[in-house]
Design a protein around this motif. Structure first.
Motif, short mmCIF file in Angstrom:
data_model
loop_
_atom_site.label_atom_id
_atom_site.label_comp_id
_atom_site.label_asym_id
_atom_site.label_seq_id
_atom_site.Cartn_x
_atom_site.Cartn_y
_atom_site.Cartn_z
N MET A 159 0.84 -1.21 0.00
CA MET A 159 0.00 0.00 0.00
C MET A 159 0.88 1.26 0.00
SD MET A 159 -2.99 1.14 2.64
CE MET A 159 -3.78 2.73 2.48
N ARG A 160 2.00 1.21 0.77
CA ARG A 160 2.89 2.38 0.79
C ARG A 160 3.49 2.62 -0.61
NH1 ARG A 160 3.89 4.31 5.80
NH2 ARG A 160 3.44 2.95 7.58
N LEU A 161 3.84 1.53 -1.28
CA LEU A 161 4.38 1.67 -2.63
C LEU A 161 3.32 2.24 -3.58
CD1 LEU A 161 6.56 1.21 -4.75
CD2 LEU A 161 5.73 -1.16 -4.99
N TYR A 162 2.07 1.78 -3.44
CA TYR A 162 0.98 2.27 -4.28
C TYR A 162 0.78 3.77 -4.07
CZ TYR A 162 -3.77 3.15 -5.91
OH TYR A 162 -4.87 3.68 -6.55
N MET A 163 0.74 4.22 -2.82
CA MET A 163 0.52 5.64 -2.53
C MET A 163 1.69 6.48 -3.06
SD MET A 163 -2.41 5.63 -1.25
CE MET A 163 -2.54 7.33 -0.69
N THR A 164 2.88 5.91 -3.07
CA THR A 164 4.03 6.64 -3.62
C THR A 164 3.89 6.79 -5.14
OG1 THR A 164 5.45 5.82 -1.86
CG2 THR A 164 6.54 6.68 -3.82
N LEU A 165 3.48 5.68 -5.82
CA LEU A 165 3.32 5.74 -7.28
C LEU A 165 2.15 6.61 -7.70
CD1 LEU A 165 3.96 1.96 -8.10
CD2 LEU A 165 5.53 3.88 -8.44
N ARG A 166 1.16 6.78 -6.87
CA ARG A 166 -0.03 7.58 -7.20
C ARG A 166 0.29 9.05 -7.33
NH1 ARG A 166 -3.47 8.66 -9.00
NH2 ARG A 166 -5.23 9.14 -7.65
N ARG A 167 1.46 9.44 -6.86
CA ARG A 167 1.82 10.85 -6.99
C ARG A 167 1.98 11.22 -8.48
NH1 ARG A 167 6.64 11.11 -2.43
NH2 ARG A 167 5.31 10.66 -0.61
N THR A 168 2.33 10.24 -9.31
CA THR A 168 2.59 10.52 -10.73
C THR A 168 1.79 9.65 -11.68
OG1 THR A 168 4.47 8.99 -10.68
CG2 THR A 168 4.93 11.32 -10.23
N LEU A 169 1.18 8.58 -11.19
CA LEU A 169 0.48 7.63 -12.06
C LEU A 169 -1.00 7.55 -11.70
CD1 LEU A 169 3.09 4.69 -12.06
CD2 LEU A 169 2.80 6.47 -13.80
N PRO A 170 -1.86 7.18 -12.69
CA PRO A 170 -3.28 6.97 -12.38
C PRO A 170 -3.47 5.68 -11.58
CG PRO A 170 -2.83 6.44 -14.67
CD PRO A 170 -1.57 7.03 -14.13
N PRO A 171 -4.65 5.45 -10.95
CA PRO A 171 -4.87 4.30 -10.07
C PRO A 171 -4.62 2.96 -10.74
CG PRO A 171 -6.62 5.89 -9.79
CD PRO A 171 -5.81 6.37 -10.96
N VAL A 172 -5.09 2.77 -11.99
CA VAL A 172 -4.95 1.46 -12.63
C VAL A 172 -3.47 1.15 -12.87
CG1 VAL A 172 -5.52 0.09 -14.68
CG2 VAL A 172 -7.24 1.63 -13.67
N THR A 173 -2.72 2.12 -13.35
CA THR A 173 -1.30 1.90 -13.63
C THR A 173 -0.52 1.65 -12.34
OG1 THR A 173 -1.50 3.38 -15.52
CG2 THR A 173 0.72 2.85 -14.78
N ALA A 174 -0.81 2.43 -11.30
CA ALA A 174 -0.12 2.24 -10.02
C ALA A 174 -0.44 0.88 -9.44
CB ALA A 174 -0.50 3.35 -9.05
N ALA A 232 -1.22 -1.86 -11.15
CA ALA A 232 -0.50 -2.87 -11.92
C ALA A 232 0.97 -2.93 -11.51
CB ALA A 232 -0.63 -2.54 -13.41
N ALA A 233 1.57 -1.78 -11.24
CA ALA A 233 2.97 -1.75 -10.80
C ALA A 233 3.15 -2.41 -9.43
CB ALA A 233 3.48 -0.31 -10.76
N CYS A 234 2.09 -2.40 -8.62
CA CYS A 234 2.16 -3.00 -7.27
C CYS A 234 1.65 -4.44 -7.27
CB CYS A 234 1.36 -2.17 -6.29
SG CYS A 234 2.05 -0.54 -5.98
N ALA A 235 1.21 -4.93 -8.45
CA ALA A 235 0.78 -6.33 -8.59
C ALA A 235 -0.51 -6.61 -7.83
CB ALA A 235 1.89 -7.28 -8.16
N PHE A 236 -1.42 -5.67 -7.80
CA PHE A 236 -2.78 -6.00 -7.34
C PHE A 236 -3.80 -5.38 -8.27
CE2 PHE A 236 -1.42 -2.56 -4.30
CZ PHE A 236 -2.26 -1.55 -4.74
N SER A 237 -5.06 -5.74 -8.09
CA SER A 237 -6.12 -5.43 -9.06
C SER A 237 -6.56 -3.97 -8.97
CB SER A 237 -7.33 -6.34 -8.83
OG SER A 237 -7.91 -6.04 -7.58
N PRO A 238 -7.23 -3.48 -10.05
CA PRO A 238 -7.79 -2.10 -10.00
C PRO A 238 -8.85 -1.98 -8.92
CG PRO A 238 -7.59 -2.83 -12.26
CD PRO A 238 -7.30 -4.03 -11.42
N ALA A 239 -9.59 -3.07 -8.64
CA ALA A 239 -10.61 -2.99 -7.59
C ALA A 239 -9.97 -2.67 -6.24
CB ALA A 239 -11.38 -4.32 -7.53
N THR A 240 -8.81 -3.31 -5.98
CA THR A 240 -8.10 -3.01 -4.72
C THR A 240 -7.62 -1.57 -4.72
OG1 THR A 240 -7.37 -5.32 -4.55
CG2 THR A 240 -6.14 -3.68 -3.28
N ALA A 241 -7.23 -1.08 -5.91
CA ALA A 241 -6.76 0.31 -5.97
C ALA A 241 -7.88 1.28 -5.65
CB ALA A 241 -6.18 0.59 -7.34
#
Length: 494
Positions: free
Chosen positions: A1-16, A18-27
């Motif tokens: 989750m910390r990695l996802y929140m870090t990537l969300r600073r520059t990426l949209p939810p679906v892309t972030a 995918a980079a964290c290896a979980f589904s868009p629903a979880t995002a």
């Protein structure tokens, strides 16, 4: 989750996602609630019934409020007495619950305030018992104390073996030894109220002791202070080092391989070496503090008690429930005694006589005896039967072999002959200066089932008899002969 929140600073939810290896629903679920999983976790509730629910508030809390200092184990034992069905396994639960209650609702506790120690200001004195170390002197157990002095700032230490209890004499001797070893005096000296020294003293004696202590400090220009009775942490700068010093002595005894010392001097040297090594580790700080200490006075002050005693017809005097023998020629005289912790210095008027080891009465109150057989042997030779019922007979024998030989003589001979033979043995040891050698001979005789001393043989062995030594005469040379020698020397020079 910390990695996802870090990537969300520059990426949209679906892309972030995918980079964290979980589904868009979880995002999108994270987007709706940004709390961390640890923040969403509900507190774990009790999974089994509370065994103290019925008694803690109703019985335990009133008990803690009525007796704040009571131990938790005592509360548990009381609850088991009231409620026999309470299992033993509840003890730890009760102890934790009581500790938590005291932290939240218990009484205020004492606070220790750590101090900044100014160089040259504070020195502390205290005594510590050393009997549990099992030190022996020539095989005899040494029940003793250590006087311990310490500078609070630099940690300089000094220790002195005390044979008696805590007393002004012991304090004065130990403190002055420490100050003269240090080479200066602090501005303030703290003791523990001399509580042990005051025990069983009358009011006048306590006031006299206080005056002498104040005079001792005044001689070295130190301000005397005392910690409150029973509050050891006020003397904490020396109470804690007590344990470290005893541990160092215990370790040194283990490394030495023996707790036995040949004499008291050897043991005192052993203690001095241990303290010297501890001071060597703090040498820089000690040297820095020594520079700001007060200079010492020109001389030491008294570290003894002085009193007058009368030598009785028993050939000695009694002091502090201890009988001391002295040469019989002093019978009828009054002696001035300087009483130290480990010795007595005797004076006849202003003339120093000799020094005696200090004795102490038994714990039961029975009088003690410090006896030198050389002082009374001449009188015993005239009255040998006095040895049979002599009050201090056990202390009269200089070594164990003499006492054991007297027991054998009494078993094999009549009392009169046994006493006469024993007195002759003591007289022989004195007159021929062969106490140790004669003790060895007696020990060999005791090792034999039928060994008995033969005085004629012993006198021949330890000859010559001082009475039989030839008288040597030296004729004085006339002084006129020296004039002749001088005249010849003058002629040679010419």
């Amino acid at each position: 989750m910390r990695l996802y929140m870090t990537l969300r600073r520059t990426l949209p939810p679906v892309t972030a996602a995918a980079a964290c290896a979980f589904s868009p629903a979880t995002a999108y679920r994270i987007e709706s609630d940004t709390r961390l999983p640890s923040q969403k976790k509900a507190a774990r509730g009790r999974r089994r019934p509370d065994p103290l629910a019925e008694i803690f508030d109703s019985e335990i809390v009133p008990l803690l409020e009525a007796a704040p200092g009571i131990r938790a184990v005592a509360v548990f034992e009381e609850m088991q007495r009231r409620h026999p069905e309470l299992p033993d396994g509840v003890r730890r639960t009760m102890e934790r619950r009581i500790r938590a209650w005291r932290a939240l609702r218990g009484p205020e506790r004492d606070v220790i305030f750590r101090q900044v120690h100014e160089p040259g200001r504070l020195g502390l004195s205290d005594f510590t018992a050393m009997g549990d170390l099992g030190v022996t002197i020539a095989g005899e157990r040494l029940d003793h104390l250590l006087y311990h002095f310490r500078l609070a700032c630099s940690g300089f230490e000094h220790a002195h073996v005390i044979l008696g209890g805590e007393s002004h004499v012991a304090l004065a001797e130990g403190l002055q030894n420490a100050l003269w070893t240090l080479g200066g005096a602090p501005r303030e000296h703290r003791s523990d109220s001399l509580s042990a020294a005051f025990r069983n003293f009358t009011r006048d004696a306590r006031e006299d002791l206080t005056r002498r202590y104040d005079a001792l400090c005044a001689h070295y220009r130190m301000q005397p202070t005392r910690n409150n009775r029973g509050v050891a942490h006020e003397n904490g700068a020396i109470e804690s080092p007590h344990a470290h010093l005893k541990a160092a002595v215990r370790d040194a005894l283990l490394l030495r391989g023996s707790n036995d010392f040949a004499d008291l001097t050897a043991y005192r040297r052993f203690i001095d070496e241990i303290v010297a090594r501890k001071n060597a580790r703090n040498a820089r700080r000690i040297d820095a503090e020594r520079a700001v200490l007060q200079p010492l006075p020109a001389t030491r002050t008294t570290d003894y008690e002085e009193m007058l005693v009368a030598v009785t017809s028993s050939g000695g005097f009694t002091l502090r429930k201890v009988f001391y023998t002295v040469p019989s020629r002093l019978i009828g005289h009054r002696l001035r005694v300087r009483l130290y912790d480990d010795r007595l210095d005797l004076f006849l008027g202003g003339t120093a006589l000799f020094t005696l080891p200090r004795g102490r009465a038994e714990a039961s109150g029975k009088h003690g005896h410090v006896v030198d057989y050389r002082h009374v042997i001449h009188a015993l030779r005239r009255k040998p039967m006095a040895l049979l019922g002599l009050v201090y007979r056990d202390q009269l024998f200089p070594r164990e072999a003499y006492a054991r030989m007297f027991e054998r003589l009494r078993e094999r001979l009549a009392d009169r002959m046994a006493c006469r033979t024993m007195v002759e043995l003591l007289s022989l040891a004195h007159e021929r200066a062969c106490e140790a050698e004669l003790a060895g001979v007696l020990a060999d005789l005791l090792a034999s089932p039928n060994g008995m001393p033969e005085m004629a043989t012993l006198r021949a062995r330890f000859a010559p008899d001082p009475a039989s030594l030839p008288e040597v005469r030296i004729d004085a040379v006339p002084l006129a002969l020296y004039e002749t020698l001088l005249d010849q020397r003058v002629e040679e020079i010419a």
